[in-house]
Design a protein around this motif. Structure first.
Motif, PDB file in Angstrom:
ATOM      1  N   ASP A 111       3.097  -8.613  -4.558  1.00  0.00           N
ATOM      2  CA  ASP A 111       1.705  -8.165  -4.658  1.00  0.00           C
ATOM      3  C   ASP A 111       1.185  -8.477  -6.066  1.00  0.00           C
ATOM      4  O   ASP A 111       1.751  -8.027  -7.064  1.00  0.00           O
ATOM      5  N   SER A 112       0.086  -9.211  -6.144  1.00  0.00           N
ATOM      6  CA  SER A 112      -0.429  -9.647  -7.444  1.00  0.00           C
ATOM      7  C   SER A 112      -0.898  -8.491  -8.324  1.00  0.00           C
ATOM      8  O   SER A 112      -0.978  -8.636  -9.545  1.00  0.00           O
ATOM      9  N   ILE A 113      -1.200  -7.341  -7.730  1.00  0.00           N
ATOM     10  CA  ILE A 113      -1.686  -6.205  -8.524  1.00  0.00           C
ATOM     11  C   ILE A 113      -0.631  -5.106  -8.641  1.00  0.00           C
ATOM     12  O   ILE A 113      -0.934  -3.977  -9.013  1.00  0.00           O
ATOM     13  N   PHE A 114       0.632  -5.440  -8.338  1.00  0.00           N
ATOM     14  CA  PHE A 114       1.697  -4.438  -8.393  1.00  0.00           C
ATOM     15  C   PHE A 114       1.848  -3.841  -9.791  1.00  0.00           C
ATOM     16  O   PHE A 114       1.852  -2.624  -9.967  1.00  0.00           O
ATOM     17  N   VAL A 115       1.967  -4.691 -10.819  1.00  0.00           N
ATOM     18  CA  VAL A 115       2.197  -4.201 -12.178  1.00  0.00           C
ATOM     19  C   VAL A 115       0.998  -3.382 -12.651  1.00  0.00           C
ATOM     20  O   VAL A 115       1.159  -2.327 -13.280  1.00  0.00           O
ATOM     21  N   GLU A 116      -0.188  -3.836 -12.327  1.00  0.00           N
ATOM     22  CA  GLU A 116      -1.400  -3.113 -12.729  1.00  0.00           C
ATOM     23  C   GLU A 116      -1.406  -1.697 -12.164  1.00  0.00           C
ATOM     24  O   GLU A 116      -1.675  -0.723 -12.892  1.00  0.00           O
ATOM     25  N   HIS A 117      -1.092  -1.550 -10.892  1.00  0.00           N
ATOM     26  CA  HIS A 117      -1.084  -0.218 -10.272  1.00  0.00           C
ATOM     27  C   HIS A 117       0.083   0.624 -10.781  1.00  0.00           C
ATOM     28  O   HIS A 117      -0.035   1.844 -10.912  1.00  0.00           O
ATOM     29  N   LEU A 118       1.209  -0.026 -11.047  1.00  0.00           N
ATOM     30  CA  LEU A 118       2.371   0.687 -11.572  1.00  0.00           C
ATOM     31  C   LEU A 118       2.040   1.337 -12.908  1.00  0.00           C
ATOM     32  O   LEU A 118       2.274   2.541 -13.123  1.00  0.00           O
ATOM     33  N   LEU A 119       1.482   0.577 -13.827  1.00  0.00           N
ATOM     34  CA  LEU A 119       1.160   1.100 -15.159  1.00  0.00           C
ATOM     35  C   LEU A 119       0.025   2.116 -15.100  1.00  0.00           C
ATOM     36  O   LEU A 119       0.010   3.083 -15.877  1.00  0.00           O
ATOM     37  N   ALA A 162      -0.457   4.246 -12.662  1.00  0.00           N
ATOM     38  CA  ALA A 162       0.146   5.502 -12.202  1.00  0.00           C
ATOM     39  C   ALA A 162       0.881   6.202 -13.342  1.00  0.00           C
ATOM     40  O   ALA A 162       0.828   7.433 -13.466  1.00  0.00           O
ATOM     41  N   VAL A 163       1.557   5.437 -14.188  1.00  0.00           N
ATOM     42  CA  VAL A 163       2.271   6.020 -15.336  1.00  0.00           C
ATOM     43  C   VAL A 163       1.284   6.651 -16.313  1.00  0.00           C
ATOM     44  O   VAL A 163       1.501   7.763 -16.817  1.00  0.00           O
ATOM     45  N   ARG A 164       0.173   5.953 -16.581  1.00  0.00           N
ATOM     46  CA  ARG A 164      -0.837   6.495 -17.514  1.00  0.00           C
ATOM     47  C   ARG A 164      -1.484   7.744 -16.951  1.00  0.00           C
ATOM     48  O   ARG A 164      -1.670   8.736 -17.675  1.00  0.00           O
ATOM     49  N   GLN A 165      -1.845   7.723 -15.672  1.00  0.00           N
ATOM     50  CA  GLN A 165      -2.520   8.878 -15.081  1.00  0.00           C
ATOM     51  C   GLN A 165      -1.628  10.120 -15.098  1.00  0.00           C
ATOM     52  O   GLN A 165      -2.122  11.244 -15.230  1.00  0.00           O
ATOM     53  N   ALA A 166      -0.307   9.915 -14.948  1.00  0.00           N
ATOM     54  CA  ALA A 166       0.621  11.050 -14.968  1.00  0.00           C
ATOM     55  C   ALA A 166       1.051  11.414 -16.391  1.00  0.00           C
ATOM     56  O   ALA A 166       1.814  12.368 -16.578  1.00  0.00           O
ATOM     57  N   GLU A 167       0.559  10.663 -17.369  1.00  0.00           N
ATOM     58  CA  GLU A 167       0.871  10.906 -18.783  1.00  0.00           C
ATOM     59  C   GLU A 167       2.379  10.900 -19.027  1.00  0.00           C
ATOM     60  O   GLU A 167       2.933  11.735 -19.749  1.00  0.00           O
ATOM     61  N   LEU A 168       3.060   9.929 -18.407  1.00  0.00           N
ATOM     62  CA  LEU A 168       4.504   9.786 -18.578  1.00  0.00           C
ATOM     63  C   LEU A 168       4.811   8.747 -19.645  1.00  0.00           C
ATOM     64  O   LEU A 168       4.024   7.826 -19.890  1.00  0.00           O
ATOM     65  N   ASN A 169       5.958   8.904 -20.253  1.00  0.00           N
ATOM     66  CA  ASN A 169       6.486   7.841 -21.091  1.00  0.00           C
ATOM     67  C   ASN A 169       7.077   6.797 -20.148  1.00  0.00           C
ATOM     68  O   ASN A 169       7.876   7.135 -19.277  1.00  0.00           O
ATOM     69  N   PRO A 170       6.721   5.511 -20.301  1.00  0.00           N
ATOM     70  CA  PRO A 170       7.224   4.496 -19.356  1.00  0.00           C
ATOM     71  C   PRO A 170       8.738   4.477 -19.233  1.00  0.00           C
ATOM     72  O   PRO A 170       9.267   4.128 -18.158  1.00  0.00           O
ATOM     73  N   ASN A 171       9.477   4.861 -20.318  1.00  0.00           N
ATOM     74  CA  ASN A 171      10.941   4.811 -20.202  1.00  0.00           C
ATOM     75  C   ASN A 171      11.504   5.920 -19.326  1.00  0.00           C
ATOM     76  O   ASN A 171      12.711   6.008 -19.129  1.00  0.00           O
ATOM     77  N   GLU A 211       0.824  -1.206   0.000  1.00  0.00           N
ATOM     78  CA  GLU A 211       0.000   0.000   0.000  1.00  0.00           C
ATOM     79  C   GLU A 211       0.862   1.261   0.000  1.00  0.00           C
ATOM     80  O   GLU A 211       0.604   2.214  -0.744  1.00  0.00           O
ATOM     81  N   LEU A 212       1.897   1.256   0.833  1.00  0.00           N
ATOM     82  CA  LEU A 212       2.790   2.414   0.903  1.00  0.00           C
ATOM     83  C   LEU A 212       3.512   2.601  -0.430  1.00  0.00           C
ATOM     84  O   LEU A 212       3.686   3.727  -0.910  1.00  0.00           O
ATOM     85  N   GLY A 213       3.924   1.494  -1.033  1.00  0.00           N
ATOM     86  CA  GLY A 213       4.616   1.567  -2.318  1.00  0.00           C
ATOM     87  C   GLY A 213       3.730   2.154  -3.410  1.00  0.00           C
ATOM     88  O   GLY A 213       4.207   2.920  -4.265  1.00  0.00           O
ATOM     89  N   ARG A 214       2.427   1.801  -3.402  1.00  0.00           N
ATOM     90  CA  ARG A 214       1.518   2.372  -4.404  1.00  0.00           C
ATOM     91  C   ARG A 214       1.420   3.889  -4.253  1.00  0.00           C
ATOM     92  O   ARG A 214       1.379   4.625  -5.242  1.00  0.00           O
ATOM     93  N   TRP A 215       1.399   4.332  -2.991  1.00  0.00           N
ATOM     94  CA  TRP A 215       1.340   5.787  -2.756  1.00  0.00           C
ATOM     95  C   TRP A 215       2.604   6.466  -3.267  1.00  0.00           C
ATOM     96  O   TRP A 215       2.542   7.531  -3.889  1.00  0.00           O
TER      97      TRP A 215
END
Length: 587
Positions: free
Chosen positions: A428-436, A438-447, A391-395
């Motif tokens: 965490d089984s949903i780690f990758v889902e939350h990671l991606l 967060a990247v989409r919401q911030a409109e960042l390039n994943p690289n 949870e802390l990592g997602r934040w």
């Protein structure tokens, strides 16, 4: 005592039946007619009903029919009494659900045989259910008092048994013969835990192997101390040692126990080494009841785990402050995120060729409302113990990504954001889902995103587990950095088989390169290896101009440390992004 209801309108017959049954030891209640009989059923819940058929107001057939239609009474054995002995009469009674039929007149023996037959039949029907119920109760009792993995007593049974032993000792007339009683809490960890921030859980086969060694040790006929062994949960055990001897012998016993526990295990044809950390409390010095001794043994175990290089420590009052502070912080950290006590600082990362800020590392901080700044390693260990790191990592990921979005208009150089990732996040089984997300919401390039994973964390997973996870992440463009590389013995083949982009030499190596020639050689070798493998090398903890000069000479791609800047809050980063490295140095 079983209760029998007799429904009979003829008083003489009713009294004879009552006398016969009471002489056999039954409790008898009587009703003069069917209506009264049904009322008696509700009031007394009889084990059997003996009922006449022909009665005023409500005959026996109606009584039986009413009982069989009610779920609460439909299983009560029912014997008809009647002067009717014709087959149609018997059949009518049996069709309604009667269990037996006595024709008047009948003898006492015939009545008792009929009653016994019904109770025997009922017992035969109920016996399998009783046996199954007993097995279920035994199973529940075992679950309540024994650990399901090791079959050892659990904390509840340990407390009960220990208190009984203490009571026995206190009842001993001759106090000199009471001997020594020591309660030990044992925390067992994988051998490489000493060098890791992430503690590994113990597998069930290993737990059973540990339990067997403890049990054999406690039951040895030549042992000076006889013991009770229990499993307290996770990788924790307890052993209660008692002896009719002197205290001095217990230290040699514990030295032997440590050797027994730390001797390598063979699990799945692989050698496994563990570290034993024990905390002990002694009776009567540290307490005379089970609760006090178990609690103080836990305090000593906490001290041994966190502040001592010894394999075991005995309770001392001065250990309590650190223990209760730990418990306080463990409770506080569970709501710290909701109270917005966490924040992120950012430390610039400088390219050694362009001398521009090309990236930032997000660094987590906890400002406790009463105790102030809590050291990073301390609160991460607390969060791990409380299972809060996912949870802390997602934040952290979401907050850092949104912050990078705000900054990207301040510099033409596409900034990279480094974020520390912990083992519990990768589990965490949903780690990758939350990671991606967060990247989409911030409109960042994943690289633009770099995940810093400690080398010890790589070692916490089987290669077959970590490889597909990292491949799924890097397929999006996100990069992987190995933090503290060279400190925990990661196999070199991982650099070939895992999608790794950046190597970060261990901070201790970097810190000593000026004064320690061997560390300098190792650091240079790591950087050179990164070049040859077409990976990037990044050094953290660059504190002095001497560090800067040496690492630049070695060809390290990017550097960060106090020689440029301490970690800063977001507002103070803006000037550095627009003015470049010179503002960092001057600042």
């Amino acid at each position: 005592m079983k209760t029998i209801l007799v429904v009979e309108d003829e008083k003489a017959i009713c009294q004879d039946i009552t006398n016969t049954l009471e002489d056999r030891g039954f409790q008898v209640v009587c009703a003069a007619n069917g209506v009264e009989g049904m009322e008696m059923v509700s009031a007394y819940h009889p084990d059997l009903v003996v009922c006449d058929i022909v009665m005023p107001e409500c005959d026996g057939y109606k009584v039986l029919s009413a009982l069989r239609q009610d779920q609460t009474t439909n299983a009560i054995p029912f014997i008809f009494l009647s002067e009717k002995g014709e087959k149609p009469d018997i059949r009518q009674g049996m069709n309604l659900g009667a269990d037996d039929y006595l024709t008047k007149p009948f003898t006492s023996d015939e009545l008792l045989d009929a009653v016994d037959a019904q109770f025997n039949r009922q017992e035969a029907i109920a016996q399998p259910y009783k046996q199954e119920m007993k097995r279920a109760v035994d199973s529940l009792n075992h679950l309540a008092f024994y650990d399901s993995v090791t079959r050892l007593p659990n904390l509840i049974l340990l407390h009960q048994t220990l208190q009984e032993e203490l009571t026995r000792m206190n009842d001993t007339v001759d106090s000199s013969s009471k001997g020594v009683l020591a309660v030990l809490r044992i925390h067992l960890l994988h051998h490489d835990w000493v060098a890791r921030s992430n503690k590994l859980s113990l597998s069930e086969p290993l737990l059973r192997a540990i339990a067997k060694r403890l049990t054999v040790f406690s039951e040895r006929s030549d042992a000076p101390f006889k013991g009770l062994v229990a499993r307290l949960g996770s990788s924790q055990f307890a052993i209660v040692l008692s002896n009719e001897g002197v205290l001095g012998t217990i230290t040699s016993v514990l030295d032997e126990l440590v050797c027994i526990l730390e001797d390598p295990y063979e699990i799945d044809q692989q050698p496994v080494k563990i570290v034993a950390k024990m905390g002990g409390a002694l009776c009567p010095n540290d307490g005379t009841n089970a609760s006090a001794l178990l609690s103080r043994a836990e305090i000593a175990n906490h001290h041994c785990l966190n502040q001592s290089k010894n394999s075991y420590d005995f309770y001392a009052q001065e250990m309590e402050s650190a223990y209760y502070l730990h418990k306080q912080l463990l409770g506080d950290i569970q709501s710290a995120l909701d109270r917005s006590e966490f924040s992120l600082l950012y430390q610039p990362q400088v390219n050694t060729i362009s001398e521009r800020v090309t990236g930032l590392e997000a660094l987590l901080r906890w400002q406790h409302p009463k105790l102030g700044q809590i050291p990073y390693k301390q609160f991460i260990a607390l969060a791990e113990e409380a299972q809060l790191l996912p949870e802390l990592g997602r934040w952290v990921v979401q907050t850092a990504c949104m912050q990078l979005r705000e900054w990207r208009s301040l510099t033409l150089i596409p900034l990279r954001l480094s974020i520390n990732i912990w083992r519990q996040q990768l589990q965490d089984s949903i780690f990758v889902e939350h990671l991606l997300k967060a990247v989409r919401q911030a409109e960042l390039n994943p690289n633009q995103l770099v995940l810093d994973i400690d080398e010890a964390c790589f070692m916490a997973f089987d290669h077959e587990v970590i490889a597909p996870l990292l491949q799924e992440i890097t397929a999006t463009g996100i990069q992987i950095s190995v933090d503290e590389f060279g400190m925990h013995g990661m196999p070199m083949r991982y650099l070939r088989t895992l999608p790794i982009h950046i190597l970060k030499p261990g901070r201790d190596l970097v810190g000593d390169i000026v004064t320690n020639e061997q560390d300098a050689i190792i650091a240079e070798t790591v950087i050179d290896m990164a070049h040859r493998l077409k990976l990037k090398a990044h050094a953290t903890g660059v504190e002095t101009e001497e560090h800067l000069a040496m690492l630049t000479r070695y060809g390290c791609h990017t550097l960060q440390g106090y020689v440029y800047s301490k970690p800063l809050p977001p507002d103070e980063i803006k000037g550095f992004l627009t003015n470049g490295i010179q503002s960092l140095v001057e600042g």
